[in-house]
Design a protein around this motif. Structure first.
Motif, PDB file in Angstrom:
ATOM      1  N   LEU A 218       0.836  -1.197   0.000  1.00 44.00           N
ATOM      2  CA  LEU A 218       0.000   0.000   0.000  1.00 44.00           C
ATOM      3  C   LEU A 218       0.875   1.254   0.000  1.00 44.00           C
ATOM      4  O   LEU A 218       0.619   2.204  -0.749  1.00 44.00           O
ATOM      5  CB  LEU A 218      -0.927  -0.015   1.214  1.00 44.00           C
ATOM      6  CG  LEU A 218      -1.912   1.159   1.316  1.00 44.00           C
ATOM      7  CD1 LEU A 218      -3.122   0.911   0.425  1.00 44.00           C
ATOM      8  CD2 LEU A 218      -2.365   1.360   2.759  1.00 44.00           C
ATOM      9  N   GLY A 223      -1.094   4.133  -1.794  1.00 42.81           N
ATOM     10  CA  GLY A 223      -2.494   3.839  -1.521  1.00 42.81           C
ATOM     11  C   GLY A 223      -2.995   4.534  -0.274  1.00 42.81           C
ATOM     12  O   GLY A 223      -2.215   5.015   0.559  1.00 42.81           O
ATOM     13  N   GLY A 258      -4.281   8.669   0.127  1.00 46.87           N
ATOM     14  CA  GLY A 258      -3.675   8.080  -1.049  1.00 46.87           C
ATOM     15  C   GLY A 258      -3.644   9.016  -2.234  1.00 46.87           C
ATOM     16  O   GLY A 258      -4.175  10.139  -2.195  1.00 46.87           O
ATOM     17  N   ASP A 263      -8.476   2.808  -4.517  1.00 41.47           N
ATOM     18  CA  ASP A 263      -7.439   1.876  -4.955  1.00 41.47           C
ATOM     19  C   ASP A 263      -8.051   0.597  -5.507  1.00 41.47           C
ATOM     20  O   ASP A 263      -9.240   0.311  -5.305  1.00 41.47           O
ATOM     21  CB  ASP A 263      -6.529   1.543  -3.771  1.00 41.47           C
ATOM     22  CG  ASP A 263      -5.736   2.740  -3.295  1.00 41.47           C
ATOM     23  OD1 ASP A 263      -5.162   3.423  -4.158  1.00 41.47           O
ATOM     24  OD2 ASP A 263      -5.688   2.982  -2.074  1.00 41.47           O
ATOM     25  N   TYR A 267      -6.142  -3.730  -2.444  1.00 39.92           N
ATOM     26  CA  TYR A 267      -5.993  -2.880  -1.269  1.00 39.92           C
ATOM     27  C   TYR A 267      -7.360  -2.542  -0.673  1.00 39.92           C
ATOM     28  O   TYR A 267      -7.574  -2.662   0.538  1.00 39.92           O
ATOM     29  CB  TYR A 267      -5.255  -1.598  -1.651  1.00 39.92           C
ATOM     30  CG  TYR A 267      -3.933  -1.879  -2.326  1.00 39.92           C
ATOM     31  CD1 TYR A 267      -2.806  -2.189  -1.575  1.00 39.92           C
ATOM     32  CD2 TYR A 267      -3.830  -1.887  -3.720  1.00 39.92           C
ATOM     33  CE1 TYR A 267      -1.593  -2.476  -2.193  1.00 39.92           C
ATOM     34  CE2 TYR A 267      -2.619  -2.173  -4.344  1.00 39.92           C
ATOM     35  CZ  TYR A 267      -1.510  -2.476  -3.575  1.00 39.92           C
ATOM     36  OH  TYR A 267      -0.317  -2.779  -4.195  1.00 39.92           O
ATOM     37  N   ARG A 268      -8.273  -2.124  -1.542  1.00 39.65           N
ATOM     38  CA  ARG A 268      -9.574  -1.642  -1.073  1.00 39.65           C
ATOM     39  C   ARG A 268     -10.403  -2.769  -0.457  1.00 39.65           C
ATOM     40  O   ARG A 268     -11.139  -2.551   0.516  1.00 39.65           O
ATOM     41  CB  ARG A 268     -10.314  -1.005  -2.256  1.00 39.65           C
ATOM     42  CG  ARG A 268     -11.641  -0.397  -1.927  1.00 39.65           C
ATOM     43  CD  ARG A 268     -12.087   0.640  -2.955  1.00 39.65           C
ATOM     44  NE  ARG A 268     -11.788   0.278  -4.328  1.00 39.65           N
ATOM     45  CZ  ARG A 268     -12.692  -0.087  -5.236  1.00 39.65           C
ATOM     46  NH1 ARG A 268     -13.968  -0.162  -4.892  1.00 39.65           N
ATOM     47  NH2 ARG A 268     -12.338  -0.350  -6.462  1.00 39.65           N
ATOM     48  N   ARG A 341      -1.939  -7.562  -5.934  1.00 38.40           N
ATOM     49  CA  ARG A 341      -1.118  -6.434  -5.468  1.00 38.40           C
ATOM     50  C   ARG A 341       0.257  -6.465  -6.145  1.00 38.40           C
ATOM     51  O   ARG A 341       0.822  -5.418  -6.486  1.00 38.40           O
ATOM     52  CB  ARG A 341      -0.973  -6.472  -3.946  1.00 38.40           C
ATOM     53  CG  ARG A 341      -2.267  -6.166  -3.201  1.00 38.40           C
ATOM     54  CD  ARG A 341      -2.024  -5.944  -1.718  1.00 38.40           C
ATOM     55  NE  ARG A 341      -1.472  -7.132  -1.072  1.00 38.40           N
ATOM     56  CZ  ARG A 341      -2.192  -8.110  -0.544  1.00 38.40           C
ATOM     57  NH1 ARG A 341      -3.528  -8.066  -0.591  1.00 38.40           N
ATOM     58  NH2 ARG A 341      -1.620  -9.142   0.030  1.00 38.40           N
ATOM     59  N   THR A 344       0.199  -4.686  -9.345  1.00 40.86           N
ATOM     60  CA  THR A 344       0.263  -3.221  -9.275  1.00 40.86           C
ATOM     61  C   THR A 344       1.687  -2.739  -9.021  1.00 40.86           C
ATOM     62  O   THR A 344       2.065  -1.649  -9.450  1.00 40.86           O
ATOM     63  CB  THR A 344      -0.660  -2.668  -8.173  1.00 40.86           C
ATOM     64  OG1 THR A 344      -0.179  -3.082  -6.876  1.00 40.86           O
ATOM     65  CG2 THR A 344      -2.089  -3.145  -8.353  1.00 40.86           C
ATOM     66  N   PHE A 350       0.986   2.790 -11.155  1.00 40.78           N
ATOM     67  CA  PHE A 350       0.765   2.754  -9.710  1.00 40.78           C
ATOM     68  C   PHE A 350       1.991   3.167  -8.912  1.00 40.78           C
ATOM     69  O   PHE A 350       1.868   3.564  -7.745  1.00 40.78           O
ATOM     70  CB  PHE A 350       0.330   1.341  -9.278  1.00 40.78           C
ATOM     71  CG  PHE A 350      -1.058   0.997  -9.708  1.00 40.78           C
ATOM     72  CD1 PHE A 350      -2.155   1.498  -9.029  1.00 40.78           C
ATOM     73  CD2 PHE A 350      -1.277   0.185 -10.811  1.00 40.78           C
ATOM     74  CE1 PHE A 350      -3.442   1.203  -9.435  1.00 40.78           C
ATOM     75  CE2 PHE A 350      -2.559  -0.124 -11.227  1.00 40.78           C
ATOM     76  CZ  PHE A 350      -3.649   0.384 -10.537  1.00 40.78           C
TER      77      PHE A 350
END
Length: 515
Positions: A218, A223, A258, A263, A267-268, A341, A344, A350
């Motif tokens: 993150l 993020g 963020g 995101d 993450y979300r 993740r 990203t 990102f």
């Protein structure tokens, strides 16, 4: 690290005790006298009851042979024939740590006082654990209604018919087999329960480490922490989800704004996907807390009130099999999010860095291969996530018409634990590299830097990614974790084999579990 001393008492032993004892070759272990007294009382009761009424496996055959009586004069040889005939395990030998777990579980179950078995068997098992002597048992042979083959092989070792392996000094003296001992000893799923305890301990630690890895990622992609706010979860208070969200708030050390409106799911939706795995591993722990102390042998012998015998199906491991099956499916979901993740972390949109976190060399591959490796491990995890409880078997001339396949589920869960760690380790290597590179954007155009903190050249940053990003504040848990991990992972950014990096990251996950 030396293991703590462990007392087996048949009442209060925890899954963590079994995992700790199994994971160390030399441990201080003892049998509690009260447990030995319970076992002795049940042994006396079993002998007395068998003089007056039929008792399965003591005065009769087993399985479809339950209707055949065993003459008193044949009692001594009946048990020996039972052990020999059931010692038919196949496939590879069980690893030493899993054998130790089996011995610990079986000794503790005997001390629960329901087997009607000589206490000498529990004492010999405890002695073997303390001296490092192990029986050699095969992996394949159980279907979730008792680890008959593995325990028969163990029983033959305890009575001196098969050799011990390893150990220091003399092995336990052979136990003299008495009528009724054979079935009483093998009527257990001790190997399955022991394997499940090891898998549970490894997965529980990995799930805690996954929170830290996700927090590092993150930070690396700029993020935000909004999805973890307490207000988000107050109106939908699933325990595991709320626990993960609270842990992310703790790790981050406070609100984090963020670089995007919201995101990606990795993450979300992390609490919503990882939370069920946290709940599933807690469910397995609760099941194991019962099983490691269970008097579940068939028949069950009770010494109280002059003694009683109960023929039953308490040996059936449907509850454990289903809990393990659920855990693997939940673990797969969490692993899929880790791979997302990782995707990203290699994407400039990102991170604002070069594709694949590469250095400044033309067309450098960076950590490109980690996506392949992570998805390979993910595929292995997906394969073993198939519920073992979907199987079915009808055995022993139709009198045993169901099986839960807990043994298969436990072995699948052990394999799932290792695959999950590999996926997380790939993400961890990439997250640490991304944080390093974003913290030192001035070094971006210098290929092949080897100094700690060196970074690759960044491509034009996406408009949603702030240029540069300091390392996490070391006063926060995630910052302390980054400092500890970064000091252990190779800082070089030139194209090179990353196998050792991932192996090191796997070894670091246990430390992250305690951040």
């Amino acid at each position: 690290m030396a293991s703590r001393a462990i007392t087996l008492d048949g009442v209060r032993v925890r899954p963590s005790d079994i995992a700790d004892l199994a994971s160390h070759g030399e441990v201080a272990v003892r049998a509690d006298p009260s447990g030995l007294d319970r076992a002795a009382a049940a042994h006396r009761a079993a002998q007395e009851i068998a003089r007056h009424r039929p008792v399965y496996g003591r005065t009769t055959g087993v399985g479809a042979n339950r209707t055949e009586d065993v003459a008193a004069a044949d009692g001594d040889t009946h048990g020996l024939r039972l052990l020999r005939s059931h010692a038919g395990g196949i496939g590879p030998y069980v690893p030493a740590d899993q054998v130790r777990a089996m011995l610990a579980v079986r000794a503790n179950q005997i001390l629960a006082g329901g087997a009607g078995l000589q206490p000498a068997f529990a004492e010999a098992l405890v002695q073997a654990l303390g001296s490092g002597h192990l029986p050699r048992v095969h992996e394949v042979g159980a279907i979730g209604t008792g680890d008959l083959t593995a325990l028969a092989e163990t029983g033959l070792t305890l009575i001196g018919e098969r050799p011990w392996t390893g150990g220091r000094g003399a092995p336990p003296a052979p136990v003299t087999l008495e009528p009724g001992d054979a079935l009483a000893f093998i009527s257990s799923s001790a190997l399955t329960i022991g394997q499940a305890a090891l898998a549970w301990a490894r997965i529980a630690a990995s799930l805690r480490a996954a929170n830290v890895v996700a927090a590092l990622s993150l930070h690396a992609v700029d993020g935000g922490s909004e999805p973890y706010d307490a207000e988000v979860h107050a109106g939908r208070p699933h325990p595991g989800i709320a626990e993960v969200a609270a842990e992310m708030r703790r790790l981050l050390g406070g609100p984090r704004r963020g670089g995007r409106v919201q995101d990606p799911f990795g993450y979300r939706c992390f609490p919503q996907v990882h939370g069920p795995a946290v709940e599933a591993v807690a469910r397995v722990e609760r099941v194991l807390e019962i099983e490691v102390n269970a008097a579940a042998e068939n028949p069950l012998i009770r010494a109280a009130g002059g003694g009683s015998v109960h023929h039953h199906g308490g040996f059936h491991q449907a509850t454990l099999a289903l809990a393990l099956d659920h855990l693997r499916v939940a673990l797969l979901q969490s692993a899929q999010l880790s791979a997302a993740r990782l995707a990203t972390l290699v994407e400039p949109a990102f991170t604002g860095l070069r594709p694949f976190l590469a250095d400044g060399a033309p067309a450098a591959s960076g950590v490109m291969i980690l996506e392949y490796s992570a998805n390979s491990a993910l595929a292995d995890l997906r394969g073993v996530a198939q519920p073992a409880a979907l199987g079915h078997a009808v055995l022993s001339r139709g009198v045993e018409e169901h099986a839960g396949f807990a043994a298969q589920s436990a072995r699948q869960t052990l394999r799932a634990a290792e695959s999950y760690r590999l996926v997380l380790a790939c993400e961890l290597v990439a997250a640490v590299r991304a944080v390093r590179q974003r913290a030192h954007p001035a070094e971006a155009a210098k290929p092949g830097r080897a100094a700690s903190g060196s970074v690759a050249s960044g491509s034009a940053a996406s408009g949603s990614v702030r240029s540069g990003c300091p390392v996490p504040d070391p006063a926060t848990p995630v910052g302390a974790a980054f400092a500890a991990v970064a000091s252990q992972l190779d800082p070089r950014t030139e194209d090179r084999p990353l196998s050792a990096d991932v192996e090191r990251a796997v070894a670091l996950l246990d430390a992250l579990a305690t951040v």
